[in-house]
Design an enzyme around this catalytic site. Structure first.
Site, short mmCIF file in Angstrom:
data_model
loop_
_atom_site.label_atom_id
_atom_site.label_comp_id
_atom_site.label_asym_id
_atom_site.label_seq_id
_atom_site.Cartn_x
_atom_site.Cartn_y
_atom_site.Cartn_z
N THR A 180 139.79 -44.30 -30.70
CA THR A 180 139.56 -43.61 -29.43
C THR A 180 140.59 -43.94 -28.37
O THR A 180 141.01 -43.07 -27.61
CB THR A 180 138.14 -43.97 -28.91
OG1 THR A 180 137.20 -43.43 -29.82
CG2 THR A 180 137.88 -43.42 -27.53
N GLN A 234 118.87 -57.89 -42.68
CA GLN A 234 118.96 -56.72 -41.80
C GLN A 234 118.85 -57.14 -40.33
O GLN A 234 119.15 -56.35 -39.45
CB GLN A 234 117.85 -55.72 -42.13
CG GLN A 234 118.02 -55.09 -43.49
CD GLN A 234 116.87 -54.17 -43.87
OE1 GLN A 234 116.08 -53.76 -43.03
NE2 GLN A 234 116.78 -53.86 -45.14
N1 ASP Z 1 135.54 -42.70 -34.16
C1 ASP Z 1 136.33 -43.58 -33.33
C2 ASP Z 1 137.05 -44.54 -34.26
O1 ASP Z 1 136.43 -45.44 -34.74
C3 ASP Z 1 135.47 -44.30 -32.37
C4 ASP Z 1 136.18 -45.27 -31.46
O2 ASP Z 1 137.32 -45.62 -31.60
O3 ASP Z 1 135.51 -45.72 -30.49
O4 ASP Z 1 138.20 -44.37 -34.51
#
Ligand code: ASP
Length: 337
Positions: free
Chosen positions: A14, A273
Protein backbone atom coordinates in the site's frame (compact mmCIF):
# COMPACT_ATOMS: atom_id res chain seq x y z
CA UNK A 1 31.50 11.89 11.71
CA UNK A 2 30.53 9.04 9.43
CA UNK A 3 26.98 9.56 8.29
CA UNK A 4 24.91 6.38 8.56
CA UNK A 5 23.64 4.85 5.36
CA UNK A 6 20.53 2.71 4.93
CA UNK A 7 19.32 0.66 1.99
CA UNK A 8 15.56 0.84 1.40
CA UNK A 9 14.24 -2.23 -0.40
CA UNK A 10 10.84 -1.58 -1.90
CA UNK A 11 8.80 -4.71 -2.61
CA UNK A 12 5.35 -3.14 -3.17
CA UNK A 13 2.39 -2.81 -0.80
CA UNK A 14 0.00 0.00 0.00
CA UNK A 15 2.71 2.52 0.91
CA UNK A 16 3.68 2.99 -2.75
CA UNK A 17 0.30 2.29 -4.32
CA UNK A 18 -1.89 4.61 -6.40
CA UNK A 19 -5.55 4.38 -7.32
CA UNK A 20 -6.28 2.48 -10.53
CA UNK A 21 -9.60 1.48 -12.05
CA UNK A 22 -9.22 -1.92 -10.34
CA UNK A 23 -8.36 -0.53 -6.91
CA UNK A 24 -4.98 0.31 -5.37
CA UNK A 25 -1.93 -1.12 -7.11
CA UNK A 26 1.83 -0.43 -6.96
CA UNK A 27 3.14 1.78 -9.77
CA UNK A 28 6.77 1.52 -10.94
CA UNK A 29 8.81 4.60 -10.06
CA UNK A 30 6.07 6.26 -7.97
CA UNK A 31 7.68 5.58 -4.60
CA UNK A 32 11.00 7.26 -5.44
CA UNK A 33 9.10 10.45 -6.41
CA UNK A 34 7.01 10.26 -3.22
CA UNK A 35 10.12 9.81 -1.08
CA UNK A 36 11.79 12.77 -2.77
CA UNK A 37 8.87 14.89 -1.51
CA UNK A 38 9.38 13.92 2.16
CA UNK A 39 11.10 16.99 3.61
CA UNK A 40 12.20 15.17 6.80
CA UNK A 41 14.45 12.90 4.77
CA UNK A 42 16.49 15.92 3.63
CA UNK A 43 17.19 17.08 7.18
CA UNK A 44 20.77 16.78 8.43
CA UNK A 45 19.69 14.29 11.15
CA UNK A 46 18.29 11.91 8.54
CA UNK A 47 20.58 9.09 7.42
CA UNK A 48 21.73 8.78 3.84
CA UNK A 49 19.83 6.17 1.91
CA UNK A 50 19.61 4.37 -1.40
CA UNK A 51 16.46 2.86 -2.83
CA UNK A 52 16.33 -0.59 -4.42
CA UNK A 53 13.05 -1.21 -6.21
CA UNK A 54 12.12 -4.83 -6.78
CA UNK A 55 10.49 -5.86 -10.01
CA UNK A 56 7.67 -6.60 -10.33
CA UNK A 57 6.28 -4.60 -7.41
CA UNK A 58 3.71 -6.71 -5.62
CA UNK A 59 0.66 -6.53 -3.46
CA UNK A 60 2.02 -8.58 -0.56
CA UNK A 61 -0.72 -11.18 -1.06
CA UNK A 62 1.42 -12.29 -4.02
CA UNK A 63 4.68 -12.61 -2.09
CA UNK A 64 6.24 -16.08 -2.22
CA UNK A 65 9.42 -17.85 -1.19
CA UNK A 66 10.96 -16.45 -4.39
CA UNK A 67 10.61 -12.87 -3.14
CA UNK A 68 11.89 -13.83 0.33
CA UNK A 69 15.01 -15.22 -1.34
CA UNK A 70 15.35 -12.10 -3.48
CA UNK A 71 15.06 -9.74 -0.48
CA UNK A 72 17.56 -11.93 1.39
CA UNK A 73 19.98 -11.78 -1.55
CA UNK A 74 19.75 -7.98 -1.82
CA UNK A 75 20.52 -7.65 1.90
CA UNK A 76 23.29 -10.24 1.71
CA UNK A 77 24.98 -8.67 -1.33
CA UNK A 78 24.95 -5.15 0.11
CA UNK A 79 25.46 -6.05 3.76
CA UNK A 80 28.86 -4.37 4.18
CA UNK A 81 27.89 -1.20 2.34
CA UNK A 82 25.05 -0.19 4.69
CA UNK A 83 24.46 0.30 8.40
CA UNK A 84 20.93 -1.04 8.21
CA UNK A 85 18.06 -2.01 5.94
CA UNK A 86 14.42 -0.97 5.58
CA UNK A 87 12.09 -3.29 3.70
CA UNK A 88 8.94 -1.57 2.41
CA UNK A 89 6.28 -4.25 2.18
CA UNK A 90 2.52 -4.69 2.04
CA UNK A 91 0.95 -5.18 5.43
CA UNK A 92 -1.05 -8.31 4.59
CA UNK A 93 1.89 -10.71 4.69
CA UNK A 94 4.52 -8.52 6.34
CA UNK A 95 4.60 -10.70 9.46
CA UNK A 96 5.36 -13.77 7.30
CA UNK A 97 8.19 -12.01 5.46
CA UNK A 98 9.61 -10.64 8.72
CA UNK A 99 9.52 -14.15 10.22
CA UNK A 100 11.07 -15.75 7.14
CA UNK A 101 13.91 -13.20 6.97
CA UNK A 102 14.64 -13.62 10.68
CA UNK A 103 15.46 -17.29 10.05
CA UNK A 104 17.17 -16.83 6.67
CA UNK A 105 19.58 -14.07 7.77
CA UNK A 106 21.86 -16.14 10.00
CA UNK A 107 24.33 -14.23 12.16
CA UNK A 108 22.59 -10.91 11.42
CA UNK A 109 24.07 -8.04 13.41
CA UNK A 110 22.50 -5.02 11.70
CA UNK A 111 18.91 -3.77 11.82
CA UNK A 112 16.48 -4.98 9.16
CA UNK A 113 13.22 -3.07 9.63
CA UNK A 114 10.06 -3.98 7.75
CA UNK A 115 7.40 -1.34 7.39
CA UNK A 116 4.60 -0.15 5.13
CA UNK A 117 1.36 1.73 5.59
CA UNK A 118 -2.39 1.40 5.75
CA UNK A 119 -2.91 4.60 3.70
CA UNK A 120 -0.74 5.06 0.59
CA UNK A 121 1.73 7.95 0.38
CA UNK A 122 -0.33 9.07 -2.62
CA UNK A 123 -3.29 9.89 -0.32
CA UNK A 124 -3.88 12.59 2.30
CA UNK A 125 -3.26 11.45 5.92
CA UNK A 126 -0.88 8.67 4.89
CA UNK A 127 0.73 6.86 7.80
CA UNK A 128 3.55 5.92 5.44
CA UNK A 129 5.61 9.04 6.13
CA UNK A 130 6.14 8.39 9.84
CA UNK A 131 6.50 4.66 9.33
CA UNK A 132 9.23 5.22 6.74
CA UNK A 133 11.09 8.04 8.51
CA UNK A 134 11.10 6.26 11.89
CA UNK A 135 12.13 2.95 10.31
CA UNK A 136 15.05 4.70 8.61
CA UNK A 137 16.16 6.17 11.94
CA UNK A 138 15.86 2.78 13.67
CA UNK A 139 17.79 1.09 10.85
CA UNK A 140 20.54 3.73 11.02
CA UNK A 141 20.78 3.77 14.82
CA UNK A 142 21.82 0.14 15.03
CA UNK A 143 20.35 -0.52 18.47
CA UNK A 144 17.87 -3.22 17.40
CA UNK A 145 20.20 -5.53 15.49
CA UNK A 146 17.67 -8.07 14.34
CA UNK A 147 14.75 -8.39 11.93
CA UNK A 148 12.04 -6.11 13.27
CA UNK A 149 8.79 -4.55 12.16
CA UNK A 150 7.96 -0.91 12.79
CA UNK A 151 4.39 0.31 12.56
CA UNK A 152 2.55 3.24 14.16
CA UNK A 153 4.74 3.82 17.17
CA UNK A 154 5.72 0.22 17.89
CA UNK A 155 8.95 -1.52 17.05
CA UNK A 156 8.32 -5.27 17.23
CA UNK A 157 10.40 -8.39 16.86
CA UNK A 158 9.66 -9.49 13.29
CA UNK A 159 9.00 -13.14 14.06
CA UNK A 160 6.66 -12.23 16.95
CA UNK A 161 4.57 -9.76 14.97
CA UNK A 162 1.00 -10.27 13.82
CA UNK A 163 -1.27 -8.10 11.68
CA UNK A 164 -4.06 -7.29 14.12
CA UNK A 165 -6.24 -4.91 12.14
CA UNK A 166 -7.29 -4.51 8.53
CA UNK A 167 -8.23 -0.87 8.95
CA UNK A 168 -6.65 0.68 12.04
CA UNK A 169 -3.41 2.58 11.66
CA UNK A 170 -2.05 0.72 14.69
CA UNK A 171 -2.16 -2.46 12.66
CA UNK A 172 0.48 -4.70 14.23
CA UNK A 173 1.36 -6.06 17.61
CA UNK A 174 3.38 -8.86 19.19
CA UNK A 175 1.00 -10.29 21.80
CA UNK A 176 3.53 -12.80 23.09
CA UNK A 177 6.59 -10.56 23.27
CA UNK A 178 7.32 -7.07 24.61
CA UNK A 179 7.79 -4.24 22.12
CA UNK A 180 11.43 -3.71 21.15
CA UNK A 181 10.79 0.02 21.32
CA UNK A 182 7.91 2.39 21.86
CA UNK A 183 8.01 5.48 19.72
CA UNK A 184 6.44 8.72 20.90
CA UNK A 185 8.37 11.95 21.21
CA UNK A 186 11.48 9.79 21.52
CA UNK A 187 12.38 6.29 20.44
CA UNK A 188 12.53 4.41 23.74
CA UNK A 189 14.20 1.03 23.31
CA UNK A 190 13.32 -1.81 25.62
CA UNK A 191 16.90 -2.99 25.94
CA UNK A 192 16.13 -6.18 27.85
CA UNK A 193 13.88 -7.36 25.00
CA UNK A 194 16.43 -6.85 22.23
CA UNK A 195 18.33 -9.78 20.72
CA UNK A 196 22.05 -9.96 21.36
CA UNK A 197 23.58 -10.94 18.02
CA UNK A 198 26.03 -13.82 18.29
CA UNK A 199 29.46 -13.81 16.66
CA UNK A 200 28.51 -16.23 13.90
CA UNK A 201 29.48 -14.98 10.43
CA UNK A 202 26.63 -13.44 8.47
CA UNK A 203 25.14 -15.93 6.04
CA UNK A 204 22.02 -16.21 3.93
CA UNK A 205 20.06 -19.46 3.97
CA UNK A 206 17.85 -19.45 0.88
CA UNK A 207 14.51 -21.18 1.28
CA UNK A 208 13.32 -24.02 -0.91
CA UNK A 209 9.66 -24.36 -1.85
CA UNK A 210 8.61 -26.71 0.94
CA UNK A 211 5.11 -28.23 0.87
CA UNK A 212 3.49 -26.95 4.07
CA UNK A 213 -0.15 -27.10 5.16
CA UNK A 214 -1.99 -25.12 7.83
CA UNK A 215 -5.14 -26.63 9.34
CA UNK A 216 -7.32 -24.61 11.68
CA UNK A 217 -9.66 -26.74 13.76
CA UNK A 218 -13.18 -25.57 14.61
CA UNK A 219 -16.08 -27.12 16.52
CA UNK A 220 -17.72 -29.72 14.32
CA UNK A 221 -14.83 -29.95 11.84
CA UNK A 222 -15.20 -32.99 9.58
CA UNK A 223 -11.66 -34.24 9.52
CA UNK A 224 -12.38 -36.79 6.81
CA UNK A 225 -12.71 -33.89 4.34
CA UNK A 226 -9.07 -33.04 4.93
CA UNK A 227 -7.73 -36.54 4.41
CA UNK A 228 -6.69 -35.77 0.85
CA UNK A 229 -4.70 -32.77 2.06
CA UNK A 230 -2.95 -34.31 5.05
CA UNK A 231 -0.86 -36.74 3.04
CA UNK A 232 2.75 -37.77 2.89
CA UNK A 233 3.21 -35.07 0.23
CA UNK A 234 3.39 -32.51 3.01
CA UNK A 235 6.70 -31.86 4.76
CA UNK A 236 5.28 -29.59 7.42
CA UNK A 237 1.84 -29.21 8.95
CA UNK A 238 0.88 -26.39 11.29
CA UNK A 239 -2.20 -27.21 13.33
CA UNK A 240 -4.03 -24.19 14.70
CA UNK A 241 -5.62 -25.67 17.78
CA UNK A 242 -7.89 -24.41 20.55
CA UNK A 243 -6.38 -22.79 23.63
CA UNK A 244 -3.36 -24.61 25.00
CA UNK A 245 -3.16 -27.07 22.08
CA UNK A 246 -6.46 -28.91 22.19
CA UNK A 247 -8.25 -30.62 19.32
CA UNK A 248 -11.71 -32.18 19.03
CA UNK A 249 -11.30 -35.80 20.01
CA UNK A 250 -14.58 -37.11 18.55
CA UNK A 251 -14.38 -39.98 16.16
CA UNK A 252 -10.63 -40.28 16.65
CA UNK A 253 -10.25 -39.05 13.06
CA UNK A 254 -7.46 -36.52 13.26
CA UNK A 255 -4.85 -38.57 15.04
CA UNK A 256 -4.71 -41.39 12.43
CA UNK A 257 -4.36 -38.69 9.76
CA UNK A 258 -1.54 -37.03 11.65
CA UNK A 259 0.12 -40.36 12.29
CA UNK A 260 -0.03 -41.12 8.57
CA UNK A 261 1.49 -37.76 7.63
CA UNK A 262 4.04 -38.23 10.38
CA UNK A 263 5.08 -41.66 9.13
CA UNK A 264 5.35 -40.15 5.65
CA UNK A 265 8.01 -37.77 7.00
CA UNK A 266 5.94 -34.70 7.90
CA UNK A 267 6.63 -32.59 10.97
CA UNK A 268 3.41 -31.53 12.70
CA UNK A 269 3.67 -28.34 14.77
CA UNK A 270 0.93 -27.33 17.16
CA UNK A 271 0.05 -23.62 17.43
CA UNK A 272 -2.77 -21.99 19.34
CA UNK A 273 -5.63 -20.02 17.80
CA UNK A 274 -5.32 -17.63 20.76
CA UNK A 275 -3.21 -14.61 19.86
CA UNK A 276 -1.56 -14.73 23.27
CA UNK A 277 -0.44 -17.54 25.53
CA UNK A 278 1.28 -20.81 24.86
CA UNK A 279 0.62 -24.40 23.83
CA UNK A 280 1.12 -26.98 26.57
CA UNK A 281 0.74 -30.41 25.02
CA UNK A 282 -0.54 -32.87 27.58
CA UNK A 283 -2.21 -30.30 29.82
CA UNK A 284 -5.57 -31.75 28.66
CA UNK A 285 -6.52 -35.17 27.42
CA UNK A 286 -7.50 -33.54 24.12
CA UNK A 287 -3.91 -32.53 23.46
CA UNK A 288 -1.94 -35.43 24.92
CA UNK A 289 -2.96 -37.57 21.95
CA UNK A 290 -1.20 -35.08 19.65
CA UNK A 291 1.97 -35.51 21.59
CA UNK A 292 1.69 -39.29 21.48
CA UNK A 293 1.17 -39.15 17.71
CA UNK A 294 4.52 -37.34 17.34
CA UNK A 295 3.46 -33.70 17.01
CA UNK A 296 5.74 -30.98 18.36
CA UNK A 297 4.73 -27.93 20.33
CA UNK A 298 5.12 -24.52 18.73
CA UNK A 299 4.72 -23.08 22.26
CA UNK A 300 3.83 -19.38 21.84
CA UNK A 301 5.00 -19.06 18.24
CA UNK A 302 2.75 -17.29 15.77
CA UNK A 303 1.46 -19.30 12.82
CA UNK A 304 3.56 -16.99 10.62
CA UNK A 305 6.70 -17.95 12.54
CA UNK A 306 5.81 -21.66 12.62
CA UNK A 307 5.19 -21.82 8.85
CA UNK A 308 8.38 -19.97 7.94
CA UNK A 309 10.46 -21.83 10.53
CA UNK A 310 9.35 -25.16 9.04
CA UNK A 311 10.22 -23.81 5.62
CA UNK A 312 13.67 -22.74 6.87
CA UNK A 313 14.43 -25.98 8.72
CA UNK A 314 13.38 -28.16 5.78
CA UNK A 315 15.67 -26.03 3.56
CA UNK A 316 18.62 -27.06 5.71
CA UNK A 317 20.27 -30.39 5.16
CA UNK A 318 19.24 -31.89 8.52
CA UNK A 319 17.28 -34.91 9.69
CA UNK A 320 13.59 -34.92 10.56
CA UNK A 321 14.46 -35.64 14.20
CA UNK A 322 16.69 -32.57 14.25
CA UNK A 323 13.92 -30.47 12.66
CA UNK A 324 11.50 -31.66 15.33
CA UNK A 325 13.96 -30.79 18.07
CA UNK A 326 14.72 -27.34 16.63
CA UNK A 327 11.02 -26.55 16.21
CA UNK A 328 10.81 -26.62 20.00
CA UNK A 329 13.93 -24.45 20.51
CA UNK A 330 14.21 -20.70 20.14
CA UNK A 331 16.47 -19.95 17.15
CA UNK A 332 15.84 -16.20 16.79
CA UNK A 333 13.75 -15.38 19.82
CA UNK A 334 10.59 -16.60 18.11
CA UNK A 335 9.35 -18.66 21.06
CA UNK A 336 9.41 -18.80 24.84
CA UNK A 337 9.29 -22.21 26.44
N1 ASP B 1 -2.92 -5.55 0.10
C1 ASP B 1 -1.89 -4.66 0.59
C2 ASP B 1 -0.60 -5.45 0.63
O1 ASP B 1 -0.43 -6.24 1.51
C3 ASP B 1 -2.24 -4.14 1.92
C4 ASP B 1 -1.23 -3.21 2.55
O2 ASP B 1 -0.12 -3.04 2.13
O3 ASP B 1 -1.61 -2.58 3.57
O4 ASP B 1 0.22 -5.30 -0.23
Amino acid sequence: MHKKKVLIIYTGGTIGMCRTENGYAPIDGYLSDAIADIADLKRPEAPLFDLYEMSPLLDSSDITVREWNKIGEVIYNSYDAYDGFVVLHGTDTMAYTASALSFMLEGLSKPVVLTGSQIPLSEIRSDGRDNLVTSLLVAAEGVAREVCLYFSGKLLRGNRSVKMSADRLVAFDSPNYPHLADVGISIIYNRSALASPDDKPFRLQRLSEIPIGVLKVFPGIQFSLFETIMTEKLSGIVLETFGAGNIPSYGGELIPMISKAFKGGAVVAVCSQCPSGTVTLGAYETSSQLKRAGAVSAFDMTTEAAVTKLSYLFSLDISKEKIKALMEESLRGELTK
